[in-house]
Design a protein around this motif. Structure first.
Motif, PDB file in Angstrom:
ATOM      1  N   LEU A 181       0.834  -1.188   0.000  1.00 32.12           N
ATOM      2  CA  LEU A 181       0.000   0.000   0.000  1.00 32.12           C
ATOM      3  C   LEU A 181       0.880   1.253   0.000  1.00 32.12           C
ATOM      4  N   PRO A 182       0.349   2.390  -0.482  1.00 32.87           N
ATOM      5  CA  PRO A 182       1.122   3.640  -0.427  1.00 32.87           C
ATOM      6  C   PRO A 182       1.572   3.962   0.997  1.00 32.87           C
ATOM      7  N   SER A 183       2.705   4.626   1.113  1.00 33.61           N
ATOM      8  CA  SER A 183       3.263   4.904   2.442  1.00 33.61           C
ATOM      9  C   SER A 183       2.543   6.040   3.156  1.00 33.61           C
ATOM     10  N   LYS A 184       1.928   6.953   2.407  1.00 28.43           N
ATOM     11  CA  LYS A 184       1.250   8.090   3.023  1.00 28.43           C
ATOM     12  C   LYS A 184      -0.224   7.771   3.286  1.00 28.43           C
ATOM     13  N   GLU A 185      -0.751   8.359   4.369  1.00 29.97           N
ATOM     14  CA  GLU A 185      -2.102   8.042   4.822  1.00 29.97           C
ATOM     15  C   GLU A 185      -3.155   8.279   3.742  1.00 29.97           C
ATOM     16  N   LYS A 186      -3.106   9.421   3.055  1.00 31.12           N
ATOM     17  CA  LYS A 186      -4.112   9.721   2.036  1.00 31.12           C
ATOM     18  C   LYS A 186      -4.032   8.721   0.885  1.00 31.12           C
ATOM     19  N   GLY A 187      -2.807   8.378   0.491  1.00 34.47           N
ATOM     20  CA  GLY A 187      -2.640   7.414  -0.590  1.00 34.47           C
ATOM     21  C   GLY A 187      -3.217   6.049  -0.236  1.00 34.47           C
ATOM     22  N   ARG A 188      -2.988   5.618   1.026  1.00 34.25           N
ATOM     23  CA  ARG A 188      -3.541   4.336   1.475  1.00 34.25           C
ATOM     24  C   ARG A 188      -5.060   4.373   1.470  1.00 34.25           C
ATOM     25  N   SER A 202      -6.026   2.545   8.315  1.00 36.18           N
ATOM     26  CA  SER A 202      -6.560   2.940   7.005  1.00 36.18           C
ATOM     27  C   SER A 202      -7.619   1.951   6.538  1.00 36.18           C
ATOM     28  N   PHE A 203      -7.418   0.666   6.816  1.00 38.23           N
ATOM     29  CA  PHE A 203      -8.441  -0.343   6.514  1.00 38.23           C
ATOM     30  C   PHE A 203      -9.734   0.011   7.253  1.00 38.23           C
ATOM     31  N   LEU A 204      -9.596   0.367   8.525  1.00 37.64           N
ATOM     32  CA  LEU A 204     -10.753   0.703   9.350  1.00 37.64           C
ATOM     33  C   LEU A 204     -11.510   1.901   8.769  1.00 37.64           C
ATOM     34  N   ALA A 205     -10.766   2.934   8.376  1.00 41.97           N
ATOM     35  CA  ALA A 205     -11.383   4.151   7.862  1.00 41.97           C
ATOM     36  C   ALA A 205     -12.036   3.932   6.497  1.00 41.97           C
ATOM     37  N   ALA A 206     -11.400   3.134   5.636  1.00 44.54           N
ATOM     38  CA  ALA A 206     -11.890   2.982   4.265  1.00 44.54           C
ATOM     39  C   ALA A 206     -12.905   1.863   4.102  1.00 44.54           C
ATOM     40  N   LEU A 207     -12.737   0.766   4.843  1.00 42.12           N
ATOM     41  CA  LEU A 207     -13.564  -0.422   4.634  1.00 42.12           C
ATOM     42  C   LEU A 207     -14.557  -0.683   5.760  1.00 42.12           C
TER      43      LEU A 207
END
Length: 281
Positions: free
Chosen positions: A138-145, A174-179
């Motif tokens: 996954l991208p290293s930066k939070e927004k990219g992830r 990031s999984f929690l926020a997006a999925l």
């Protein structure tokens, strides 16, 4: 053994040295040159198996330039092997440009089967394996992830990622926020090594374990995520049947629980068994 003139793609162990194949050892002993992602790292592996073949470095920064030199070796009748630091070359590792260039030059590329962390982890995950996608790191930066995971949110296939230990907590967040917190995931860590671990549950459950256990923030990590399930995926299986199946699984293996629930409600046991696997029972 006499080898045909070709570029040999040779997988190496991802942890347990016993996983290297006899064919891989034979090829590495009999090629004229081994292209390594890191000659110092691979030198230890090759030394362990008594392989003294000449090595050269091939990595992200020199691959395009090195490809022409390797093709020249092939034109001189010298077979060449490609290895990465661990696992199957080209899978989140260098080699794509080399293989493309060798094929374009008219030479054979011969792959050997062998270790791959993504496939090894998937086979033990308990997640659906009939359809899956490998997304690498996954991208290293939070927004990219977040953007990447959001784009994959409705993909019905099992999703497979590699992740580094120093970023695992942030990636799970990031999984929690997006999925969402209820998506089923499995985290495989240090696969084939002494401290091999699999954690499975919802995103929220796995994140909580990893945040509170520094040992889960070490080593090589594979993250796997259940694909998106639409409402229509559950058509034909009434809620009461699902609830009964979940209760039975608390005391019985899924296969037996599916058979009993199917007999009670007159539903095919195979359909219930498949459904149970898909939701992680």
């Amino acid at each position: 053994m006499d080898l045909a003139v070709a570029l040999y793609i040779v997988p190496t162990p991802i942890g347990n040295l016993g996983d290297i194949s006899s064919r891989a050892i034979d090829v590495l002993n009999n090629v004229k040159l081994i292209a390594c992602e890191d000659t110092r790292h691979s030198g230890k592996l090759l030394s362990h198996f008594g392989i003294e073949t000449r090595k050269t470095a091939l990595h992200d920064h020199n691959e395009r330039d090195r490809a022409d030199w390797i093709i020249q070796k092939l034109s001189n009748g010298e077979p060449v092997a490609l290895i990465s630091d661990a696992g199957t070359p080209l899978i989140s590792d260098p080699g794509y440009h080399l293989v493309s260039a060798v094929r374009a030059a008219g030479y054979e590329v011969t792959p050997l089967p062998g270790p791959c962390a993504a496939i090894t982890a998937l086979s033990a995950s308990g997640l659906p394996s009939d359809r899956f996608t490998f997304e690498g790191f996954l991208p290293s930066k939070e927004k990219g992830r977040f953007d990447k995971l959001t784009a994959l949110k409705e993909d019905p296939r099992t999703l497979i990622f590699y992740e580094s230990p120093h970023r695992i907590v942030q990636s799970l967040e990031s999984f929690l926020a997006a999925l969402g917190e209820d998506r089923q995931i499995v985290m495989g860590r240090e696969i084939t090594k002494t401290f091999e671990t699999f954690l499975s549950g919802t995103v929220a459950e796995v994140l909580e374990i990893v945040k509170n256990d520094p040992n889960q923030q070490r080593g090589e990590i594979v993250l796997m995520c259940h694909g998106h399930r639409s409402a229509k995926d559950d058509e034909g299986i009434p809620t009461e049947v699902v609830n009964t199946l979940k209760l039975l699984v608390e005391e019985l293996p899924l296969k037996k629980a599916a058979a009993i629930a199917g007999q009670i409600y007159g539903i095919k046991k195979n359909a219930l068994y498949k459904y149970g696997l898909e939701i992680g029972l």
